[in-house]
Scaffold this active site. Structure first.
Site, PDB file in Angstrom:
ATOM      1  N   ARG A 117       0.944  -1.053  -0.155  1.00 41.48           N
ATOM      2  CA  ARG A 117       0.026  -0.009  -0.056  1.00 41.48           C
ATOM      3  C   ARG A 117       0.788   1.254  -0.063  1.00 41.48           C
ATOM      4  O   ARG A 117       1.065   1.843   1.126  1.00 41.48           O
ATOM      5  CB  ARG A 117      -0.847   0.067   1.234  1.00 41.48           C
ATOM      6  N   ASP A 146       7.251  -6.382   3.209  1.00 45.51           N
ATOM      7  CA  ASP A 146       7.047  -7.881   2.952  1.00 45.51           C
ATOM      8  C   ASP A 146       6.659  -8.006   1.420  1.00 45.51           C
ATOM      9  O   ASP A 146       5.807  -7.508   0.933  1.00 45.51           O
ATOM     10  CB  ASP A 146       5.931  -8.393   3.748  1.00 45.51           C
ATOM     11  N   HIS A 190       6.481 -12.224   8.606  1.00 42.95           N
ATOM     12  CA  HIS A 190       7.206 -10.750   8.234  1.00 42.95           C
ATOM     13  C   HIS A 190       7.632 -10.294   9.698  1.00 42.95           C
ATOM     14  O   HIS A 190       8.735  -9.650   9.666  1.00 42.95           O
ATOM     15  CB  HIS A 190       6.421  -9.982   7.476  1.00 42.95           C
ATOM     16  N   ASP A 212       1.933   0.395   8.063  1.00 43.69           N
ATOM     17  CA  ASP A 212       1.845   1.424   7.196  1.00 43.69           C
ATOM     18  C   ASP A 212       0.537   2.295   7.013  1.00 43.69           C
ATOM     19  O   ASP A 212       0.369   3.002   5.858  1.00 43.69           O
ATOM     20  CB  ASP A 212       2.118   0.611   5.857  1.00 43.69           C
ATOM     21  N   ASP A 213      -0.354   2.244   7.950  1.00 43.97           N
ATOM     22  CA  ASP A 213      -1.466   2.962   7.986  1.00 43.97           C
ATOM     23  C   ASP A 213      -1.651   3.773   9.112  1.00 43.97           C
ATOM     24  O   ASP A 213      -2.841   3.732   9.827  1.00 43.97           O
ATOM     25  CB  ASP A 213      -2.673   2.045   7.498  1.00 43.97           C
ATOM     26  N   ASP A 289      -0.832 -10.949  17.321  1.00 43.24           N
ATOM     27  CA  ASP A 289      -1.413 -10.087  18.125  1.00 43.24           C
ATOM     28  C   ASP A 289      -2.336 -10.895  19.344  1.00 43.24           C
ATOM     29  O   ASP A 289      -2.160 -10.868  20.435  1.00 43.24           O
ATOM     30  CB  ASP A 289      -2.014  -8.986  17.696  1.00 43.24           C
ATOM     31  N   SER A 320      -7.357  -6.917   7.625  1.00 47.07           N
ATOM     32  CA  SER A 320      -8.671  -7.352   8.092  1.00 47.07           C
ATOM     33  C   SER A 320      -9.781  -6.810   7.671  1.00 47.07           C
ATOM     34  O   SER A 320     -10.789  -7.074   8.228  1.00 47.07           O
ATOM     35  CB  SER A 320      -8.504  -6.302   9.931  1.00 47.07           C
TER      36      SER A 320
END
Length: 446
Positions: A117, A146, A190, A212-213, A289, A320
């Site tokens: 992204r 990744d 990753h 990255d968000d 997680d 997700s």
């Protein structure tokens, strides 16, 4: 007499002819037998030859398959070598060796986990650099990609202020249950690879993990520097997080407030090398997680979280699939106050002090009972506490207020000793208290 002699001669001739015929037949039979044996031997030899030929063909096919596999392996290794050469050149050009060898040791490496992204990543990098440039020696920035999405790689390499790492994973993914998303398995791989690189190859003592968000708050780095001191002093703290699951704007107010939690928040968090030494060998195949939230893995240790988030997740589209985004992520309040964390005394968060500190807050809160908990809480000035009987009762109360209902391994999100705290409408704090929470805090007589 002559006739008799002629008859005898004829009989002798017949006997001789018969003997000759029998001899010839015997020779023919012997010859046929010999030819039959030779023919059988020839057929057997031909069959053996055919078998050997087929075996040879199979061996050649296997060798060809190995040759193809070796060629593919050589291509991958060649690609990895090119990537490593590029990384070395990038490291040298940006002076990372000099940075690490500087007298001022880094507080933590900051790594942004990226994949495909580029637009999201660019927004994240700009948010980080806005506050990181002034403290860059303390917080060297890495982008870990990744895969090989060209736009992400090109974007990361376009910044001189960061170091690019690339995770190339060619191993096939075998999910444990039908219908699972492969992405969660690749993400776990990753994470392990990136953290191994930063802790073991680059030898950082702490690492802050972002995605990255995400955008960060103005005091993000000062917050984590204060957290690093806590992490070093108190081994009952497993990680420092910039995230509050119930950090929606209607539930938070105080930018100075920090809490301990038994529930791993994630989404912008820091851990130490000693903790990674423990986690790396048993890192899960997927859902890392959720795995960290299991009691068997955090083993009674807790996490420091803020009341007001120091990171904001804007990624509506991702692995997700935007789950809960509109309800829980989009309304998150990102802190906009520049808190001077260096001047603050955070010793109340140490394990020996926090039970009393938090217990006193709960003890002072006014208990409310019965139905209409929201209305009753709204009509009371000051902090309130509501006791729930079990998970179903908690979920019902949480649903009324609009906070997270989810539990994992017997722990509600953001809970400490079964207690979930949040603001409601004003500075009023609401404590949702578990059946044995007061006993754990030593407030049985409350």
């Amino acid at each position: 007499m002559r006739g008799y002699k002629f008859c005898c001669d004829f009989r002798y001739l017949l006997i001789l002819a018969a003997v000759a015929f029998i001899y010839i037949q015997m020779r023919l039979f012997a010859t046929q037998s010999e030819y039959a044996d030779r023919l059988a031997a020839a057929i057997e030899a031909e069959n053996h030859c055919t078998s050997q030929t087929r075996l040879l063909i199979d061996q050649i096919s296997q060798q060809q398959g190995r040759i193809v596999a070796l060629e593919e392996q050589m291509k991958r290794q060649d690609q990895e070598c090119r990537q490593l050469r590029a990384l070395v050149q990038d490291l040298e050009s940006k002076g990372i060796k000099k940075l690490i060898g500087n007298v001022q040791m880094p507080v933590a490496a900051v790594v942004v986990m990226a994949c495909n992204r580029a637009d999201y990543l660019e927004k994240t990098i700009k948010s980080i650099l806005k506050y990181q440039i002034s403290v860059a020696p303390k917080y060297p920035l890495f982008i870990s990609q990744d895969g090989s999405h060209p736009d992400v790689r090109k974007l990361a390499l376009s910044y001189d202020q960061l170091t690019y790492m690339q995770h190339l994973d060619f191993e096939p993914v075998h999910t444990e249950r039908p219908g699972e998303l492969i992405a969660y398995y690749k993400i776990a791989r990753h994470y392990k690879w990136a953290l191994d690189q930063l802790f073991y190859k680059h030898n950082f003592s702490r690492v802050i993990i972002l995605e990255d968000d995400m955008e960060i708050a103005p005091d993000f780095f000062d917050f984590f520097e204060a957290g690093a001191t806590l992490l070093d002093r108190d081994k009952s703290i497993m990680a420092i997080s910039s995230w509050n699951d119930n950090g929606q704007m209607q539930f938070v107010q105080d930018p100075y407030a920090l809490y301990r939690s038994d529930f791993f928040p994630g989404l912008g968090w820091m851990l130490s090398k000693s903790t990674w030494d423990e986690l790396s060998p048993k890192w899960p195949k997927a859902y890392w997680d959720d795995w960290l939230r299991l009691k068997e893995n955090h083993r009674g240790r807790q996490f420091i979280r803020p009341e007001v988030c120091r990171s904001y997740n804007f990624g509506e589209h991702g692995s997700s699939l935007g789950q809960f985004f509109k309800q829980y992520l989009e309304p998150i309040k990102l802190n906009d106050v520049q808190v001077d964390w260096k001047s603050m005394d955070l010793s109340y968060l140490l394990e020996d002090n926090y039970v009393k500190h938090f217990g006193d807050l709960v003890k002072k809160a006014k208990p409310i009972h019965g139905a209409d908990a929201v209305l009753k809480a709204f009509n009371i000035d000051g902090d309130v506490r509501i006791q729930y009987r079990d998970q179903l009762d908690f979920e019902d109360i949480a649903r009324q207020f609009g906070i997270f209902e989810e539990w994992q391994d017997g722990v509600p999100r953001a809970a400490y000793k079964g207690i979930v705290v949040f603001r409601y409408q004003t500075s009023r704090r609401v404590f949702l208290v578990g059946p044995d929470s007061l006993q754990q805090l030593g407030n049985e007589d409350t």
